[in-house]
Scaffold this motif. Structure first.
Motif, PDB file in Angstrom:
ATOM      1  N   MET A   1       0.848  -1.200   0.000  1.00  0.00           N
ATOM      2  CA  MET A   1       0.000   0.000   0.000  1.00  0.00           C
ATOM      3  C   MET A   1       0.873   1.234   0.000  1.00  0.00           C
ATOM      4  O   MET A   1       2.052   1.197   0.329  1.00  0.00           O
ATOM      5  CB  MET A   1      -0.941   0.008   1.214  1.00  0.00           C
TER       6      MET A   1
ATOM      7  N   ASP B   1       0.109   5.485   0.891  1.00  0.00           N
ATOM      8  CA  ASP B   1      -0.911   6.455   1.298  1.00  0.00           C
ATOM      9  C   ASP B   1      -0.199   7.785   1.542  1.00  0.00           C
ATOM     10  O   ASP B   1       0.571   7.915   2.494  1.00  0.00           O
ATOM     11  CB  ASP B   1      -1.620   5.952   2.565  1.00  0.00           C
TER      12      ASP B   1
ATOM     13  N   LYS C   1      -0.390  11.632   2.401  1.00  0.00           N
ATOM     14  CA  LYS C   1      -1.159  12.756   2.931  1.00  0.00           C
ATOM     15  C   LYS C   1      -0.229  13.963   2.981  1.00  0.00           C
ATOM     16  O   LYS C   1       0.968  13.841   2.742  1.00  0.00           O
ATOM     17  CB  LYS C   1      -1.678  12.415   4.333  1.00  0.00           C
TER      18      LYS C   1
END
Lengths: 268, 156
Positions: free
Chosen positions: A59, A61, A63
């Motif tokens: 994964m 991710d 931000k």
């Protein structure tokens, strides 16, 4: 290569169970260090536990303040991710300069940090950015994760699942690489978070470390000239066919200076 | 220890009962009988002659166990030519004399094929960077770089 039992668990729990019950187990991520180690019989596990099909470990991710990378994400995936390139170019650049294309297509973040090779690149990013390692059991601050040559804080039945990298104001990684293996003879990761500066050194000593005098000097003045009069001690530094301690000590200063220059230009 | 595996190579399925410590390169050469994939550096993972693609990504087949390829698609140099027509990379390697002994060539072709898919218009520096995992001890790389550049132009 000695014989072993091969397992491809389908869950993190099953993988951890093999670690608990097998006689002398070894986890396999990308295998780019582990398979040569098995061939040379430097390791002879009773059971090889391949993490390839454990869900959730591949994964990414991104931000605004944090980039999270799954343990089984390959170096090629991190390097080519447009999100990582935009948010944390120093990390994408580091991943894109590990080994060669073939190795980057298989080698993983989790494998690299769990192995903790003294010349590996990723440990410098974890220490330089003050990352947090997530495991099957807990969270570990990067400063507490890398404990000694090829040693980490991981327990015997603990599996790295992901790493959170805080996004700094400025950062860059520079390495003097061995031209054949691309391992870092010396690599320095510099990151600036507001007034706080971190400087992580890999390749020079038995384990990645923070160079305190550099951090202090760069906290006062984040510029290449802040390092100009600094002397790095060669005591305890690695020596091999390619570089002795004095040479490595000099490289620490040079790579740090170049990293500060690169960070001021936007990282890389 | 042994395990049953199903590995697809160049579109053909191989169902075999193999030792778990068998390397993928040995499966390709000795079990499937496809000897275009070479072993150059006594299995240390440094020469790139055994480069193949697994699920379209170039990897060194001496740095993988065959059991890791179970359920996956492998591509080797034998699959590059289609219907008897050479791949543009093969044609340009021929045209530009990009090989002498040819031992490293299959690995370079399988690496370059993936590289050109990701980077269809590469600079010379990018080609040289992409080749660092493939050792050639004959050519000095000049003609290899020219051939890859030329193949990129042909495929554009």
């Amino acid at each position: 290569m000695h014989d072993f039992a091969y397992h491809r668990p389908q869950s993190l729990e099953d993988a951890a169970n093999f670690l608990r019950t097998a006689e002398d187990p070894l986890l396999m991520a990308g295998g780019q260090t582990m398979i040569p180690t098995l061939k040379q019989r430097l390791a002879a596990p009773s059971d090889v536990i391949d993490l390839a099909e454990v869900p959730g470990l591949v994964m990414i991710d991104v931000k605004k303040a944090q980039v999270s990378v799954g343990a089984m994400l390959t170096h090629a995936s991190v390097a080519s991710s447009p999100e990582v390139q935009a948010a944390l170019p120093a990390l994408a650049g580091l991943a894109g300069n590990i080994g060669d294309m073939h190795v980057r297509n298989r080698g993983t973040l989790g494998g690299s940090i769990a192995n903790n090779d003294p010349a590996a690149d990723y440990p410098a990013a974890l220490i330089g950015l003050g990352a947090t390692v997530h495991t099957s059991k807990r969270q570990i601050a990067a400063d507490d994760f890398f404990t000694a040559l090829f040693e980490t804080a991981l327990a015997g039945d603990e599996i790295v699942t992901s790493v959170d990298f805080p996004v700094p104001e400025l950062a860059a990684y520079m390495k003097f690489d061995h031209p054949a293996s691309r391992y870092a003879v010396v690599g320095v990761f510099i990151a600036k978070f507001g007034t706080d500066v971190r400087a992580a050194v890999t390749g020079a000593g038995p384990c990645v470390y923070r160079e305190a005098q550099m951090e202090e000097a760069l906290t006062r003045d984040f510029s290449p000239s802040a390092l100009a009069d600094m002397t790095i001690s060669p005591d305890g530094m690695n020596t091999d066919l390619y570089a002795g301690p004095e040479y490595r000590a000099n490289l620490v200063k040079i790579m740090a200076t170049r990293a500060v220059e690169a960070a001021l230009k936007g990282g890389g | 220890m042994y395990k049953d595996v199903t590995i697809t190579i160049n579109g053909e399925e191989y169902q075999e009962h193999i030792p778990v410590r068998l390397l993928l390169v040995d499966f390709i050469r000795d079990v499937a009988g496809l000897t275009g994939t070479h072993v150059g550096c006594t299995y240390e993972g440094v020469c790139g002659a055994c480069t193949i693609q697994i699920d379209s990504e170039a990897v060194k087949s001496c740095l993988m166990l065959a059991v890791q390829a179970d359920g996956h698609e492998v591509a080797t140099v034998e699959g590059l030519a289609q219907d008897g027509k050479l791949h543009p990379l093969q044609e340009e390697f021929n045209e530009h004399h990009a090989l002498q002994c040819g031992y490293c060539t299959p690995g370079i072709l399988m690496n370059a094929e993936e590289f050109l898919k990701e980077n269809p218009d590469p600079s010379e520096d990018e080609i040289r960077e992409a080749l660092i995992g493939n050792l050639c001890r004959c050519t000095g790389y000049v003609n290899i770089v020219t051939a890859i550049k030329s193949a990129a132009e042909k495929m554009a």
